[in-house]
Write a protein that holds these residues in place. Sequence first.
Motif, short mmCIF file in Angstrom:
data_model
loop_
_atom_site.label_atom_id
_atom_site.label_comp_id
_atom_site.label_asym_id
_atom_site.label_seq_id
_atom_site.Cartn_x
_atom_site.Cartn_y
_atom_site.Cartn_z
N GLU A 164 -14.23 6.41 -6.01
CA GLU A 164 -14.14 4.97 -6.31
C GLU A 164 -12.83 4.47 -5.72
OE1 GLU A 164 -13.77 6.96 -10.08
OE2 GLU A 164 -12.71 5.17 -10.77
N SER A 165 -12.53 3.24 -5.83
CA SER A 165 -11.26 2.74 -5.31
C SER A 165 -10.14 3.01 -6.29
CB SER A 165 -11.37 1.23 -5.07
OG SER A 165 -12.37 0.94 -4.14
N LEU A 166 -8.91 2.88 -5.81
CA LEU A 166 -7.75 2.97 -6.70
C LEU A 166 -7.57 1.64 -7.42
CD1 LEU A 166 -5.25 4.71 -4.25
CD2 LEU A 166 -6.39 5.76 -6.20
N ARG A 167 -7.11 1.73 -8.66
CA ARG A 167 -6.89 0.48 -9.41
C ARG A 167 -5.40 0.23 -9.53
NH1 ARG A 167 -10.49 2.81 -12.63
NH2 ARG A 167 -9.06 2.98 -14.37
N VAL A 168 -5.01 -0.99 -9.24
CA VAL A 168 -3.60 -1.38 -9.25
C VAL A 168 -3.42 -2.51 -10.25
CG1 VAL A 168 -1.73 -2.37 -7.86
CG2 VAL A 168 -3.29 -0.72 -6.83
N ARG A 169 -2.47 -2.35 -11.16
CA ARG A 169 -2.16 -3.44 -12.10
C ARG A 169 -1.16 -4.35 -11.41
NH1 ARG A 169 -2.35 -3.52 -17.71
NH2 ARG A 169 -4.24 -2.33 -17.32
N THR A 199 -4.11 -8.75 -14.19
CA THR A 199 -5.07 -8.70 -13.09
C THR A 199 -5.02 -7.30 -12.50
OG1 THR A 199 -4.53 -11.00 -12.56
CG2 THR A 199 -5.79 -9.78 -10.93
N THR A 200 -6.19 -6.76 -12.28
CA THR A 200 -6.28 -5.45 -11.64
C THR A 200 -6.91 -5.65 -10.28
OG1 THR A 200 -6.69 -4.50 -13.79
CG2 THR A 200 -7.14 -3.11 -11.91
N LEU A 201 -6.32 -5.03 -9.29
CA LEU A 201 -6.98 -5.08 -7.99
C LEU A 201 -7.48 -3.69 -7.64
CD1 LEU A 201 -5.22 -3.89 -5.35
CD2 LEU A 201 -3.94 -5.94 -5.66
#
Lengths: 570, 209
Positions: free
Chosen positions: A22-27, A90-92
């Motif tokens: 899956e993708s990485l999640r960034v706060r 927001t999470t990207l």
Amino acid sequence: MTENPGMEGKNIGYIVGGGLRESLRVRLTVDPQEVQEGAFVVVESGGWSFYGLVTDLALGATDPRFADEQSEERLPAELAKLLHGQTLYTTLEMLPALMMETGPEPGSPAYMEWANAHLGGDEKVLPVKTIPSHHAIARLARSSDIAQIFGAPGVEGNFVVGTTREQDLAVCVNLKKMIQRSAGIFGATGSGKSFLTRIVLAGLIHNDLASTLIFDMHNEYGWDDTASDTNTKVAGLRNKFGARVRIVGLGRDNTVRGQTPDFYLEIGEEDITPEDIELLSRTLNLRETTPTTLEALQQSFGKSWFHEFSQMKVGAVVEDENGKKVPAADSVAYWANQNGVNVAAAEGLRSKLSRVFNLPYVVSGQMENALQTIIADLSAGKHIVFSFGKHESDLDYLLVTNILTRRIRETWGKRVNEFRSNPGKVKEPRQLVVVVEEAHKLLNREMASQTTFSTIAREMRKYYVTLLVIDQRPSQIYDEVMSQLGTRISGWLGDEDDIHAVLSGLAGRDALRGMLAHLQPKEEVLMLGWGVPMPILLRTRRYDDEFWKELLGKETEKKSPEENLKTLGY
Amino acid sequence: MMAGIEIGRALRSSITGCVVGCRVSQLDAPEFGGMVSIPLDDGSKIFGLITDIHIDDDGLVRQLVTAENISSEVIEDNRLNRNVPVEISVLFIGFEREGSYSHLLPPRPPLSLLAIYPCGDREIGGFTSAGRLGYLRHILRAVDLPVAEILAAHLRQAGAIQNKNGNGDWVEAATRELITLLRDDYATLNTVLGSLADTHLYLQGGSND
């Protein structure tokens, strides 16, 4: 030039989760409006730099009630802001694509040891195989990151196709690598495909990386044109590159935008094979008996089957000695009876082929002279824009492009074999790129096995010929052909099937799906595939005077007579 | 609160807090939410916050309440000369030893009859600046206490002193820490923020009294 210098290299958040699949999640630690889908992001962790693309942004809350309630109406503004800063976020999602070892912190004891171990070696960029740690800082890319991955502008072989959206950093593509495999430029109607194609072709021509044969279905590329929406002048390749670009017209007396082409091409009757006619099955509404009839014609008449068939008459009868009406000797029925072919099938085919027989540019004999001129020009490093002029129907396009490309590919194939047999004595063939618009008409599932184009796509660079397909319906291009396309540059696409087709066979396609539907038409493209190290969203260069000044700038300086001759193609 | 004046003596105590007894005349000094210190015999000090001030009735007061026409002298006498002390509940939030502040609970409770004093500005400023506001967890952990009001009173007192010391960001940092600690407890956080809003700490150009 950085339009927004404050954004370059800016820290935007930290890793909170995700993985390789899956993708990485960034706060995010900045306002969500500061980052957009498609942004090029870098995460540094554990001596590695990870490079990726933002594929999604989502709002979240530690408790949904914080999101539901408008606490800014209940609490003082400052207090509400503090609350929102801690509870709303927001999470990207970042699709990681590449990684590169950067070593320990410079100045640390471990750094010297690492530096010595890597002394003199180039930093290698690898496909991503691991992930950064929790809370590793994510930042927007700097110009050095872009240059590391895509190449620095100004370095030979690197051609600037556009800039990143946030920081306006130049992104290059290695055109030489790009044309080693067939490539595609996609986008819905009006998304700017033609302009992007002009930019790529200008780069290829200017850098002399290959000869190009451009099938200019709508007479757009050769001479100056006018943009349909803005009514501004659009520079033609011939107007900018002079005699290095030759305009070939289809048929005698066929002008292109009011100008006379350098020479014209007529198709010889003996150049048309039964396979060329079968390609027109859908266009001419041919029946399933057609291949049988064509086979019989070829058996009967050999190379001149087309001419002979065109001379036959449908329904011609004579009276025999008994007064009975029988097929005349020059009739279709007569021949069909003689050769065991169904009369109705043969007559039907003859009627339907009238459109082809009546084409003004189909003449007796063969097209050798013009074809040889085209081949000679391409071999000498010139570029051919084949303009259809007033012959703009699908029939014209399908018939002519396939015949011409087949003959040129045969020639190239022969030369390659000769070169490989005698590499020291025979000159290496010139790389040729065949540019085909409306590719789905030639490369759909029905036709894919029949056209020369699908053969070229499958062969890759084996015979020094690759395709550059331009199309607005990639979903209609045969899957197998699509999977052979290396670099894909796509503008806005609205149809789900088209989006799926452009991304087929590529890693991370699910994450990139939404991006294609959100591109700004005429402004943004997604570039991905074999020819680029990782997917990247670009704001394309403007195809305007500024572009030509930057590209040809050096050519405005005074040149020697030899240089001038070379420019003119001699 | 006026620093340096004894406000009472310990009645009973534990690691987490104590109850202080005081005379009515000493009641001018302690304030709800105010920070107090209990010097120990070994030279260390325990710090706490006043969480309750409790005035119990005694037998005589119960009788007087039902009487008619109570004279002011009688009322005054009963207030001053009570048999039962006014009780002040204190929640421990840390201690100081050898000049160093700690936001952990004290290693030992204070003994009975040790004196309690209100903290001065220096002590309040020093204690609340030390560490990373860890002492706030003791307040949040307390059960059956008006946590929101305690925090509001404390932030108002400490915030004023921090502002005077030039540390204008302290209130915001403390608020942020509270939000972080309470963000999984929606109800409590809302109550705490409501109380903080009522302190006028966050009014535009608001005063920190």
